[in-house]
Design an enzyme around this catalytic site. Structure first.
Site, PDB file in Angstrom:
ATOM      1  N   CYS A   1      11.130  33.500   7.562  1.00  0.00           N
ATOM      2  CA  CYS A   1      11.562  34.900   7.598  1.00  0.00           C
ATOM      3  C   CYS A   1      12.355  35.244   8.850  1.00  0.00           C
ATOM      4  CB  CYS A   1      10.353  35.821   7.480  1.00  0.00           C
ATOM      5  SG  CYS A   1       9.001  35.390   8.578  1.00  0.00           S
TER       6      CYS A   1
ATOM      7  N   GLU B   1      -1.489  37.614  11.477  1.00  0.00           N
ATOM      8  CA  GLU B   1      -0.234  38.040  12.149  1.00  0.00           C
ATOM      9  C   GLU B   1      -0.272  39.549  12.341  1.00  0.00           C
ATOM     10  OE1 GLU B   1       2.397  36.601   8.986  1.00  0.00           O
ATOM     11  OE2 GLU B   1       2.723  34.765  10.134  1.00  0.00           O
TER      12      GLU B   1
END
Lengths: 637, 637
Positions: free
Chosen positions: A402, A306
């Protein structure tokens, strides 16, 4: 210490218009849904510390962070207006958190009930400090929104304990978080309580990061992990490859990077003699925004890790551009803006907000994107292995959740990004209907009336009991040419007033004074730097702060076979039926003809063109109708 | 049974010119190098069956296949001309193989010394039948090349044993290979020995595949693997999702698919009443060549599963296009060509040979590509996670080393792809200097003199002791327009003679008769079907059978910023210094200017153009100088 801008807190700002609507949906839809998700996934019950070995669904190392972000969002929402039901849910959740705190102040469910022997043994991966940071942010937001200090006191105790455990003193661990966040939380805790040791601890975490001998190596050795083989693979993954002050390019996990840079900007603003840190932060800013940022304000090009990859590597289909990373970019941009009072930071903040952040939530506030690609191809739709996390429809929730509560807390606090003050100056960064009260020591209120970002005109009205001399600094966005300004109907030349992206109107203001700002927003083509491989021969469409995209639902499939002639007129039109009303963009395009081509896969002629009407919608609004192909960067001819 | 073409065996064909040189390098460099690799990696010593539990480097389930392909290649090479040293190495290796055979005929080192209890327990994954097939092909090639039948007898014993184990009779396993190959080997064994039961077994393997109840499920159940979770994930991975006769689209692992289709074509040619199989094979052919094949003749678009994906999904940078898969496509095309006597099959065979196959080996014959991308970007060079197997430089060897010896055996037998006979017809499929002797029962020799593929003229000379009436069928490639033909200097009109891609000269030929074939080969632009997402707005360059590419070494970096104007002249030029001499292609292109652009990542103007001289080299020759960017599909404007 330089005289930074001071953001006007969100609870002084009433948002109407475009963002007001998003904020209402956030409160009405997103916050209740997320509470339900927290409850259903076991994140709330986990706080009761009743999990035992052998039970299903062991509390995860970062579950508190999801709960914390929700509480933080509720804190902001209650600061905007009361909501006894939400407040009761939050109070009850805070009770659970308080009870989960250990006698020494420690607070992490996983490392209390699942692996108590492993407390602080792997701060590189185990997210204890990350969760602590989110809980600190929640505590401050809830305190400021409700006046209730229960969670604040809990988190002060925890912060005090962390301050004992970590540091350069004898017997202390010279560690720092593997996932940055606590730096932001500690600065907020310092600002809310005035306790300097929280600022000192934040500074320590920023400055110790990347020092040699490397703490994460020491820690791995102590765990007996001699291979030191892990997902992140190298210290750049969490920005600890060298001290931050020596960093010049954004590396590693994008959310971690954004949180670190934002937290470090806070630390740099609050402390003296930070020239080296400022130099690094400015270099990193240039690196991110000039080489590693999508036109949507997305950051993080690679699914694996990521993470940031390398300069100009901005693939569209395989973009990661995590919602949280764009949110982190907003955090960082907002802080750089306060520090430097330069519209260039506000431009990036606005770009991310209207595009890469807002695409993360459906227009009904009920579903979410974690990954925000700039192109959906048949391969995306077939579920390509190279982009396993990319979805073509927003999801209800994620195992690693998240993004949804991160969106919720940003939306709830968005008023706090619109205005700043400094001495006798009022700065307007974002345009949206609504008002800000209590400026300049309570003497001044400013109200905005505008359909921005759809319309180019913004009417501002000053209210003050008595005539007040101050400077009204109005942001002239970087995307705008030919901005016009009038005070009480009388034109004033913008160019003469312009300074670092703001038109500064310094005068004595009287109650009822009217300012009219006109920001012409023709649809414009945007071109990427030629080194961006995937965007060669392509243009993106932008109108005002909004980046546009083609969707299959409007334009049919095989979007790659469409071209937009270089000279095609681009027309913006209000479309009340498209996703509840947006400005759509229309053009006459061409599409490769299939007729007469035969079955050949390869041919000597590309085939003819067929005219086609193109309809582009704002990128944030994509995937709110039917799933299908999508394309931001359109082929030109 | 229809009257199929019969390929003239390679040992009757002497190759000179372009392919002759490749064949010599294969013999001189590649074969010795590969023997060394087989020895050094333990593949030869493994045949001694001395490995014991606890020893390092356990013999792998498919090691025999690498050894087999090398022996097969040596067999072909010895059929072309003697080489006592190579022959001695091969004889010694065959001795080892013979000794490794078990009393019942079984022959697989891994399942003899490592996991003897697992013999035939997982034919889906364990490659026993695959290795057997390769050993059969080796046995036949070595027998035909040397007259030595030791390996042939070994493999007959093994085939007899396999024929006992597998089949529809009582007590037999109704299985078939998870990796197809044995079908090809069994048909060769049948043709070499006349034993019909080998053909029957091949037919059984082709026809049983995909029958329900599904053998791989039964087998998994018997192993106690109730999850049945495996790498391939579904039966389409190995083309057993439905019986082959019902298949219409190429699915799964590309090499497996090509071997199956080629083997099934053999079976269909050798057996009667195969309408359903032919229908499937033709549909699959259309699917592959009209929807799933790279312009290089590469097949298999996805790294994950090395497999076919979906129609028109042909990404360039992330192409898998395994060398073995293009070789398999050559096998299949060659068989379809014999069956249908249609130049369309030869066109694909030639496309794959000159491009996607030949790119798999360096020009010095010493290094190899497993993956053959059509574009190398900075992400490739940085080692993107999405294409883990893609290398920007050819490698000495691979852990899974299927490709290098596959190249070796194809190069050594290439003469066998050039000509066919049928009744009183001689068919010429490939043009390259050299000769073919013993045609039409030994009466006719034909010699070719040509610099093809560099030059457009091919001189053919007929030699015969006495005047002979026969049809000379000369392939007119699908890429060619305006082919010209002259017999003994006298033009004959090609159009009148043309039938399914061949110009058929039927006459009485006299010794010394001369045919001159001219295949005009201007550099041409090729365009992909508009549904190929990645090739929108791009053209490939092709001259004759050769696909071209831009390399960084000639054109600088950031190849994506280059465009080739639609009307730019394309000039071919002999470049003796480029990779030992190739025809390079030159054009005036344009490149996006960086000067004056500033640092902005996104701008309202794309920036100006700078003229640039473009040099393209044949795709097969790429990565023989300096590593760097590469691009087949060039942006047009």
């Amino acid at each position: 210490m330089p005289n930074h801008l001071k953001a006007v807190p969100h609870h002084k700002v009433e948002l109407g218009g475009f963002w007001g609507e998003r904020q209402q949906i956030n409160r009405r839809e997103t916050l209740p849904i997320q509470y339900r998700q927290l409850a259903e996934t076991g994140r709330l019950d986990a706080l009761n510390l009743t999990w035992k070995l052998g039970d299903p669904n062991p509390p995860h190392i970062f579950w508190e962070s999801d709960v914390a972000k929700w509480i933080e969002a509720v804190g902001y929402a209650l600061g905007n207006s009361p909501d006894p039901k939400l407040e009761a849910l939050a109070d009850e959740t805070i009770e659970r958190i308080a009870k989960a705190q250990q006698p020494d102040g420690y607070l992490n469910v996983h490392f209390t009930v699942v692996e108590p022997e492993k407390r602080w043994t792997n701060v590189r991966d185990a997210h204890e400090l990350y969760c602590a940071g989110h809980l600190m942010e929640a505590a401050v937001a809830y305190y400021e929104g409700t006046g209730k200090d229960k969670l604040l006191r809990v988190m002060q105790r925890y912060a005090d304990y962390i301050d004992e455990v970590f540091g350069r003193g004898p017997g202390q661990k010279r560690g720092y978080p593997g996932h940055e966040e606590i730096e932001l939380g500690l600065v907020k805790l310092y600002r809310a309580t005035g306790e300097e040791r929280y600022l000192d601890l934040a500074r320590y975490f920023v400055e110790e990061r990347g020092a040699e001998p490397h703490y994460f190596d020491i820690e791995a050795h102590e765990r007996g992990d001699e291979q030191n083989a892990w997902y992140g693979r190298n210290h750049a993954y969490n920005q600890s490859h060298v001290p931050l002050a020596e960093q010049r390019a954004a590396e590693g996990h994008a959310v971690r990077a954004m949180y670190l840079y934002a937290g470090a900007t806070d630390v740099a603003m609050e402390t003296a003699d930070q020239e080296a840190l400022w130099t690094a932060l400015e270099a990193l800013w240039h690196n991110v925004t000039e080489r590693r940022m999508y036109v949507t304000g997305g950051v993080g090009s690679a699914h694996h890790g990521e993470r940031f990859t390398f300069d100009y590597h901005l693939p569209n289909e395989t973009a990661y551009a995590e919602t949280c990373a764009s949110i982190g970019l907003v955090f960082w941009a907002q802080r750089m803006l306060q520090a430097h009072a330069d519209g260039a930071y506000a431009d990036v903040m606005e770009r991310a907000l209207y595009n890469g952040v807002l695409s993360g939530v459906s227009l009904d506030g009920q579903q979410f994107f974690y990954v925000n690609p700039l192109e959906v191809t048949p391969a995306t739709i077939h579920g390509s292995q190279t982009m396993p996390s990319t979805k073509v429809e927003r999801q209800d929730w994620f195992g690693c959740a998240c993004c949804p509560p991160n969106l919720a807390r940003l939306m709830a606090s968005l008023g706090g990004y619109a205005y700043s003050e400094r001495d006798d100056e009022v700065w307007v960064h974002l345009y949206t209907s609504g008002s800000v009260a209590g400026l300049l020591g309570g003497r001044v209120t400013i109200r905005q009336d505008t359909r921005y970002p759809w319309d180019e005109e913004i009417a501002l009205q000053v209210s003050c009991d008595e005539a007040t001399r101050f400077t009204l600094a109005l942001r002239i966005p970087g995307w705008c040419r030919g901005a016009r300004l009038a005070v009480n109907g009388k034109p004033v030349p913008v160019a003469d007033l312009l300074e670092a992206g703001y038109a500064k109107l310094s005068r004595t203001w009287h109650d009822g004074d009217q300012v009219t700002l006109t920001l012409p927003m023709p649809v414009e083509r945007v071109y990427a730097h030629p080194a961006v491989w995937e965007n060669a021969g392509r243009a993106a469409l932008q109108r005002g702060p909004l980046v546009y995209c083609l969707e299959e639902v409007d334009n049919g499939d095989t979007l790659a076979s469409i071209v937009l002639p270089r000279d095609a007129a681009l027309e913006a039109r209000w479309s009340p039926d498209v996703t509840g009303g947006v400005m759509t963009v229309h053009a006459q395009g061409l599409r490769r003809a299939l007729a007469g081509r035969g079955r050949a896969l390869y041919a000597r002629q590309p085939g003819g063109w067929v005219p086609c009407s193109l309809t582009a919608v704002p990128y944030y609004a994509w995937a709110n109708r039917e799933p299908g192909e999508m394309m931001v960067w359109i082929h030109e001819c």
